[in-house]
Design a protein around this motif. Structure first.
Motif, PDB file in Angstrom:
ATOM      1  N   LEU A 277      14.076 111.531  60.449  1.00 30.46           N
ATOM      2  CA  LEU A 277      14.929 112.471  61.140  1.00 30.46           C
ATOM      3  C   LEU A 277      15.286 113.454  60.096  1.00 30.46           C
ATOM      4  N   VAL A 278      15.529 113.198  58.859  1.00 30.90           N
ATOM      5  CA  VAL A 278      15.955 114.281  58.032  1.00 30.90           C
ATOM      6  C   VAL A 278      15.049 115.325  57.716  1.00 30.90           C
TER       7      VAL A 278
ATOM      8  N   ALA B 222      16.784 112.618  51.713  1.00 31.70           N
ATOM      9  CA  ALA B 222      16.937 111.485  52.766  1.00 31.70           C
ATOM     10  C   ALA B 222      17.012 110.229  51.793  1.00 31.70           C
ATOM     11  N   ILE B 223      16.147 109.954  50.907  1.00 34.04           N
ATOM     12  CA  ILE B 223      16.153 108.574  50.408  1.00 34.04           C
ATOM     13  C   ILE B 223      17.385 108.455  49.406  1.00 34.04           C
ATOM     14  N   GLN B 224      18.265 109.594  49.047  1.00 31.88           N
ATOM     15  CA  GLN B 224      19.406 109.400  48.370  1.00 31.88           C
ATOM     16  C   GLN B 224      20.551 109.187  49.098  1.00 31.88           C
ATOM     17  N   LEU B 225      20.611 109.499  50.279  1.00 32.34           N
ATOM     18  CA  LEU B 225      21.652 109.451  51.252  1.00 32.34           C
ATOM     19  C   LEU B 225      22.319 108.006  51.356  1.00 32.34           C
TER      20      LEU B 225
ATOM     21  N   PRO C 297      27.349 116.961  56.363  1.00 31.52           N
ATOM     22  CA  PRO C 297      28.114 115.871  57.233  1.00 31.52           C
ATOM     23  C   PRO C 297      27.433 114.989  58.259  1.00 31.52           C
ATOM     24  N   LEU C 298      26.295 116.018  58.910  1.00 27.88           N
ATOM     25  CA  LEU C 298      25.508 115.197  59.676  1.00 27.88           C
ATOM     26  C   LEU C 298      24.478 114.365  59.067  1.00 27.88           C
ATOM     27  N   LEU C 299      24.105 114.812  57.974  1.00 28.78           N
ATOM     28  CA  LEU C 299      23.135 114.049  57.292  1.00 28.78           C
ATOM     29  C   LEU C 299      23.797 112.594  56.803  1.00 28.78           C
ATOM     30  N   VAL C 300      24.932 112.754  56.323  1.00 31.16           N
ATOM     31  CA  VAL C 300      25.732 111.666  55.931  1.00 31.16           C
ATOM     32  C   VAL C 300      26.066 110.541  57.043  1.00 31.16           C
ATOM     33  N   TRP C 301      26.519 111.093  58.296  1.00 36.24           N
ATOM     34  CA  TRP C 301      26.713 110.459  59.471  1.00 36.24           C
ATOM     35  C   TRP C 301      25.506 109.939  59.816  1.00 36.24           C
ATOM     36  N   LEU C 302      24.512 110.260  59.757  1.00 37.60           N
ATOM     37  CA  LEU C 302      23.006 109.775  60.221  1.00 37.60           C
ATOM     38  C   LEU C 302      22.473 108.600  59.365  1.00 37.60           C
ATOM     39  N   SER C 303      23.012 108.876  57.802  1.00 35.46           N
ATOM     40  CA  SER C 303      22.683 107.735  57.057  1.00 35.46           C
ATOM     41  C   SER C 303      23.373 106.551  57.372  1.00 35.46           C
ATOM     42  N   MET C 304      24.656 106.624  57.986  1.00 35.25           N
ATOM     43  CA  MET C 304      25.389 105.427  58.300  1.00 35.25           C
ATOM     44  C   MET C 304      24.872 104.778  59.554  1.00 35.25           C
TER      45      MET C 304
END
Length: 184
Positions: A55-56, A97-100, A156-163
């Protein structure tokens, strides 16, 4: 795992940027893909983590395509077509992405801070890549403005996706108010 994640992601970043700068973008991409593969292999839920990376990378492809279309950023190598971003840049999004879910996990309850961090760190990282020769600012001020706005919105979108796609289980520490000697 945090230390390994940071170190390997940075190695992958340098390999991709320096590979592109020296007309060897495939070598850098291969290094980055190896780091991503390692991360997914050691993840608690590899399918979730792989989905997040995918996704990222898709979001990164869209973002980088916009940057290419606006014409304020240029790349020395790795572009299969002039109107598409270089493939090694999409690999960098996978490394990000692998750091999120590991080193950037602390941003989860602070999406506003993710936006601020994105607006600062995203352009700073890109500028570092420019200094190393992996990209160039054709028109510096608009390029930096694009990056600031883009990263402020995307982080913020990427952090939200990581959740939503958390493939890394963090052990919870259980605290009790009862001293150990009271259990005896």
């Amino acid at each position: 795992m945090q230390l390994a994640n940071v170190v390997l992601a940075q190695i992958g970043w340098f390999a991709a940027v320096l590979g592109a700068a020296h007309d060897r973008p495939l070598w850098g991409l291969a290094c980055g893909l190896a780091v991503i593969a390692w991360h997914i292999a050691v993840s608690s839920r590899p399918a979730q983590e792989a989905a997040l990376v995918a996704l990222v990378c898709l979001i990164g492809f869209a973002s980088e395509t916009i940057h290419v279309a606006l014409g304020n950023i240029g790349y020395p190598s790795g572009q299969p077509l002039a109107h598409l971003p270089p493939y090694w840049m999409i690999g960098l999004w996978g490394l990000f992405a692998i750091q999120l879910n590991v080193t950037l996990r602390w941003l989860r309850p602070r999406l506003w801070l993710a936006a601020v961090l994105g607006a600062i760190a995203g352009p700073a990282s890109f500028a570092s890549g420019v200094r190393l020769g992996g990209a160039s600012f054709i028109h510096a001020t608009p390029a930096v403005a694009e990056l600031v706005i883009g990263w402020a919105l995307l982080m913020p979108l990427l952090v939200w996706l990581s959740m939503r796609f958390d493939g890394v289980i963090v052990e919870a520490v259980v605290h009790t108010d009862i001293p150990e000697t009271a259990h005896a």
